[in-house]
Write a protein that holds these residues in place. Structure first.
Motif, PDB file in Angstrom:
ATOM      1  N   PHE A  82      -8.744   2.676  12.219  1.00 37.82           N
ATOM      2  CA  PHE A  82      -8.125   1.594  11.455  1.00 37.82           C
ATOM      3  C   PHE A  82      -7.116   2.161  10.459  1.00 37.82           C
ATOM      4  O   PHE A  82      -5.983   1.674  10.351  1.00 37.82           O
ATOM      5  CB  PHE A  82      -9.205   0.788  10.725  1.00 37.82           C
ATOM      6  CG  PHE A  82      -8.653  -0.140   9.689  1.00 37.82           C
ATOM      7  CD1 PHE A  82      -8.056  -1.346  10.047  1.00 37.82           C
ATOM      8  CD2 PHE A  82      -8.727   0.180   8.332  1.00 37.82           C
ATOM      9  CE1 PHE A  82      -7.537  -2.207   9.087  1.00 37.82           C
ATOM     10  CE2 PHE A  82      -8.219  -0.671   7.377  1.00 37.82           C
ATOM     11  CZ  PHE A  82      -7.628  -1.869   7.747  1.00 37.82           C
ATOM     12  N   ALA A  83      -7.524   3.212   9.737  1.00 44.20           N
ATOM     13  CA  ALA A  83      -6.638   3.804   8.733  1.00 44.20           C
ATOM     14  C   ALA A  83      -5.394   4.391   9.384  1.00 44.20           C
ATOM     15  O   ALA A  83      -4.275   4.214   8.877  1.00 44.20           O
ATOM     16  CB  ALA A  83      -7.395   4.875   7.951  1.00 44.20           C
ATOM     17  N   GLU A  84      -5.558   5.080  10.510  1.00 42.78           N
ATOM     18  CA  GLU A  84      -4.406   5.660  11.210  1.00 42.78           C
ATOM     19  C   GLU A  84      -3.435   4.572  11.667  1.00 42.78           C
ATOM     20  O   GLU A  84      -2.223   4.705  11.520  1.00 42.78           O
ATOM     21  CB  GLU A  84      -4.881   6.472  12.416  1.00 42.78           C
ATOM     22  CG  GLU A  84      -5.565   7.765  12.048  1.00 42.78           C
ATOM     23  CD  GLU A  84      -6.196   8.460  13.246  1.00 42.78           C
ATOM     24  OE1 GLU A  84      -5.959   8.019  14.399  1.00 42.78           O
ATOM     25  OE2 GLU A  84      -6.934   9.430  13.026  1.00 42.78           O
ATOM     26  N   ARG A  85      -3.975   3.504  12.214  1.00 45.90           N
ATOM     27  CA  ARG A  85      -3.108   2.421  12.707  1.00 45.90           C
ATOM     28  C   ARG A  85      -2.403   1.710  11.548  1.00 45.90           C
ATOM     29  O   ARG A  85      -1.211   1.406  11.629  1.00 45.90           O
ATOM     30  CB  ARG A  85      -3.952   1.421  13.501  1.00 45.90           C
ATOM     31  CG  ARG A  85      -3.164   0.238  13.954  1.00 45.90           C
ATOM     32  CD  ARG A  85      -3.253   0.030  15.424  1.00 45.90           C
ATOM     33  NE  ARG A  85      -2.330  -1.012  15.825  1.00 45.90           N
ATOM     34  CZ  ARG A  85      -2.647  -2.031  16.574  1.00 45.90           C
ATOM     35  NH1 ARG A  85      -3.865  -2.150  17.046  1.00 45.90           N
ATOM     36  NH2 ARG A  85      -1.747  -2.926  16.898  1.00 45.90           N
ATOM     37  N   LEU A  86      -3.147   1.438  10.487  1.00 47.82           N
ATOM     38  CA  LEU A  86      -2.553   0.786   9.324  1.00 47.82           C
ATOM     39  C   LEU A  86      -1.426   1.642   8.748  1.00 47.82           C
ATOM     40  O   LEU A  86      -0.342   1.139   8.440  1.00 47.82           O
ATOM     41  CB  LEU A  86      -3.622   0.525   8.257  1.00 47.82           C
ATOM     42  CG  LEU A  86      -3.201  -0.295   7.060  1.00 47.82           C
ATOM     43  CD1 LEU A  86      -2.905  -1.732   7.472  1.00 47.82           C
ATOM     44  CD2 LEU A  86      -4.278  -0.268   5.991  1.00 47.82           C
ATOM     45  N   ALA A  87      -1.672   2.939   8.626  1.00 48.49           N
ATOM     46  CA  ALA A  87      -0.653   3.845   8.085  1.00 48.49           C
ATOM     47  C   ALA A  87       0.575   3.882   8.990  1.00 48.49           C
ATOM     48  O   ALA A  87       1.709   3.843   8.506  1.00 48.49           O
ATOM     49  CB  ALA A  87      -1.244   5.237   7.906  1.00 48.49           C
ATOM     50  N   ALA A  88       0.349   3.948  10.287  1.00 48.71           N
ATOM     51  CA  ALA A  88       1.479   3.998  11.232  1.00 48.71           C
ATOM     52  C   ALA A  88       2.267   2.694  11.233  1.00 48.71           C
ATOM     53  O   ALA A  88       3.496   2.696  11.208  1.00 48.71           O
ATOM     54  CB  ALA A  88       0.966   4.305  12.637  1.00 48.71           C
ATOM     55  N   ASP A  89       1.562   1.567  11.253  1.00 54.83           N
ATOM     56  CA  ASP A  89       2.223   0.261  11.323  1.00 54.83           C
ATOM     57  C   ASP A  89       3.011  -0.071  10.056  1.00 54.83           C
ATOM     58  O   ASP A  89       4.007  -0.789  10.115  1.00 54.83           O
ATOM     59  CB  ASP A  89       1.206  -0.852  11.578  1.00 54.83           C
ATOM     60  CG  ASP A  89       0.644  -0.828  12.992  1.00 54.83           C
ATOM     61  OD1 ASP A  89       1.138  -0.044  13.831  1.00 54.83           O
ATOM     62  OD2 ASP A  89      -0.303  -1.597  13.252  1.00 54.83           O
ATOM     63  N   HIS A  90       2.560   0.432   8.899  1.00 50.30           N
ATOM     64  CA  HIS A  90       3.186   0.047   7.628  1.00 50.30           C
ATOM     65  C   HIS A  90       3.854   1.208   6.903  1.00 50.30           C
ATOM     66  O   HIS A  90       4.259   1.057   5.748  1.00 50.30           O
ATOM     67  CB  HIS A  90       2.152  -0.627   6.723  1.00 50.30           C
ATOM     68  CG  HIS A  90       1.669  -1.926   7.276  1.00 50.30           C
ATOM     69  ND1 HIS A  90       2.399  -3.090   7.177  1.00 50.30           N
ATOM     70  CD2 HIS A  90       0.557  -2.246   7.967  1.00 50.30           C
ATOM     71  CE1 HIS A  90       1.747  -4.070   7.770  1.00 50.30           C
ATOM     72  NE2 HIS A  90       0.629  -3.587   8.262  1.00 50.30           N
ATOM     73  N   CYS A 131       0.856  -1.188   0.000  1.00 45.43           N
ATOM     74  CA  CYS A 131       0.000   0.000   0.000  1.00 45.43           C
ATOM     75  C   CYS A 131       0.894   1.240   0.000  1.00 45.43           C
ATOM     76  O   CYS A 131       1.739   1.405   0.875  1.00 45.43           O
ATOM     77  CB  CYS A 131      -0.916   0.002   1.223  1.00 45.43           C
ATOM     78  SG  CYS A 131      -2.148   1.308   1.189  1.00 45.43           S
ATOM     79  N   VAL A 132       0.729   2.108  -0.989  1.00 45.96           N
ATOM     80  CA  VAL A 132       1.555   3.310  -1.089  1.00 45.96           C
ATOM     81  C   VAL A 132       0.836   4.545  -0.574  1.00 45.96           C
ATOM     82  O   VAL A 132       1.471   5.554  -0.282  1.00 45.96           O
ATOM     83  CB  VAL A 132       2.057   3.547  -2.532  1.00 45.96           C
ATOM     84  CG1 VAL A 132       3.007   2.451  -2.959  1.00 45.96           C
ATOM     85  CG2 VAL A 132       0.915   3.694  -3.498  1.00 45.96           C
ATOM     86  N   SER A 133      -0.496   4.493  -0.468  1.00 40.73           N
ATOM     87  CA  SER A 133      -1.210   5.628   0.097  1.00 40.73           C
ATOM     88  C   SER A 133      -2.574   5.189   0.592  1.00 40.73           C
ATOM     89  O   SER A 133      -3.127   4.189   0.142  1.00 40.73           O
ATOM     90  CB  SER A 133      -1.346   6.768  -0.916  1.00 40.73           C
ATOM     91  OG  SER A 133      -2.070   6.353  -2.037  1.00 40.73           O
ATOM     92  N   LEU A 134      -3.084   5.964   1.540  1.00 39.46           N
ATOM     93  CA  LEU A 134      -4.360   5.664   2.169  1.00 39.46           C
ATOM     94  C   LEU A 134      -5.009   6.975   2.549  1.00 39.46           C
ATOM     95  O   LEU A 134      -4.349   7.868   3.076  1.00 39.46           O
ATOM     96  CB  LEU A 134      -4.133   4.801   3.409  1.00 39.46           C
ATOM     97  CG  LEU A 134      -5.277   4.587   4.386  1.00 39.46           C
ATOM     98  CD1 LEU A 134      -6.460   3.921   3.701  1.00 39.46           C
ATOM     99  CD2 LEU A 134      -4.808   3.769   5.572  1.00 39.46           C
ATOM    100  N   ALA A 135      -6.294   7.103   2.284  1.00 34.61           N
ATOM    101  CA  ALA A 135      -7.026   8.309   2.665  1.00 34.61           C
ATOM    102  C   ALA A 135      -8.380   7.907   3.207  1.00 34.61           C
ATOM    103  O   ALA A 135      -8.942   6.886   2.822  1.00 34.61           O
ATOM    104  CB  ALA A 135      -7.196   9.230   1.464  1.00 34.61           C
ATOM    105  N   VAL A 136      -8.895   8.724   4.112  1.00 36.79           N
ATOM    106  CA  VAL A 136     -10.253   8.572   4.618  1.00 36.79           C
ATOM    107  C   VAL A 136     -10.983   9.840   4.191  1.00 36.79           C
ATOM    108  O   VAL A 136     -10.571  10.945   4.547  1.00 36.79           O
ATOM    109  CB  VAL A 136     -10.281   8.435   6.158  1.00 36.79           C
ATOM    110  CG1 VAL A 136     -11.710   8.287   6.645  1.00 36.79           C
ATOM    111  CG2 VAL A 136      -9.431   7.257   6.600  1.00 36.79           C
ATOM    112  N   ARG A 137     -12.026   9.686   3.403  1.00 37.39           N
ATOM    113  CA  ARG A 137     -12.771  10.834   2.882  1.00 37.39           C
ATOM    114  C   ARG A 137     -14.235  10.733   3.251  1.00 37.39           C
ATOM    115  O   ARG A 137     -14.771   9.638   3.423  1.00 37.39           O
ATOM    116  CB  ARG A 137     -12.650  10.870   1.359  1.00 37.39           C
ATOM    117  CG  ARG A 137     -11.232  10.977   0.880  1.00 37.39           C
ATOM    118  CD  ARG A 137     -11.093  12.039  -0.179  1.00 37.39           C
ATOM    119  NE  ARG A 137      -9.703  12.247  -0.507  1.00 37.39           N
ATOM    120  CZ  ARG A 137      -9.109  11.744  -1.576  1.00 37.39           C
ATOM    121  NH1 ARG A 137      -9.767  10.994  -2.407  1.00 37.39           N
ATOM    122  NH2 ARG A 137      -7.845  12.016  -1.806  1.00 37.39           N
TER     123      ARG A 137
END
Length: 125
Positions: A66-74, A11-17
């Motif tokens: 979930f998005a914050e944790r996933l981004a931080a962990d990876h 995963c290279v990017s993640l956003a919550v909109r």
């Protein structure tokens, strides 16, 4: 419905909109292709797989966590707002190595050509 099996490390990017009128959210994941390594640096739009997950409003807070944790962990960077609109529009032909779907029908090809022509002519104005 089918499934997509991708590693979080791709995963290279993640956003919550915000999504919908009721306070729902949309998780927007962009994965690089399996063949491209993160060390190469340059990521081309044709090398990305986009996954959109719509989340009902009652789960919006959980989705954000979930998005914050996933981004931080990876180590996933946040997706730049309107990044897709900043990329140059180009047509990938079916004989290209970047082509990922079955050939489009003739009426679809005519539609693509007409739309791209209209976009080109409106951007020149």
């Amino acid at each position: 419905m089918g499934t997509v099996d991708l590693l979080a490390s791709h995963c290279v990017s993640l956003a919550v909109r915000a999504h919908g009128q009721d306070g729902g959210r949309r998780l927007l994941f962009r994965f690089r292709s399996q063949s491209q390594s993160r060390q190469e640096g340059t990521v081309f739009p044709s090398d990305l797989i986009t996954v959109r997950v719509d989340v009902p409003c009652q789960y919006a807070a959980q989705a954000a966590r979930f998005a914050e944790r996933l981004a931080a962990d990876h180590g996933i960077k946040e997706l730049v707002e309107n990044a897709a609109e900043q990329l140059p529009l180009r047509r990938v032909t079916c004989d290209s190595q970047e082509w990922i779907a079955a050939p489009a029908a003739a009426p679809s090809e005519e539609l693509y050509a007409a739309v791209l022509e209209r976009i080109d002519s409106s951007s020149e104005s």
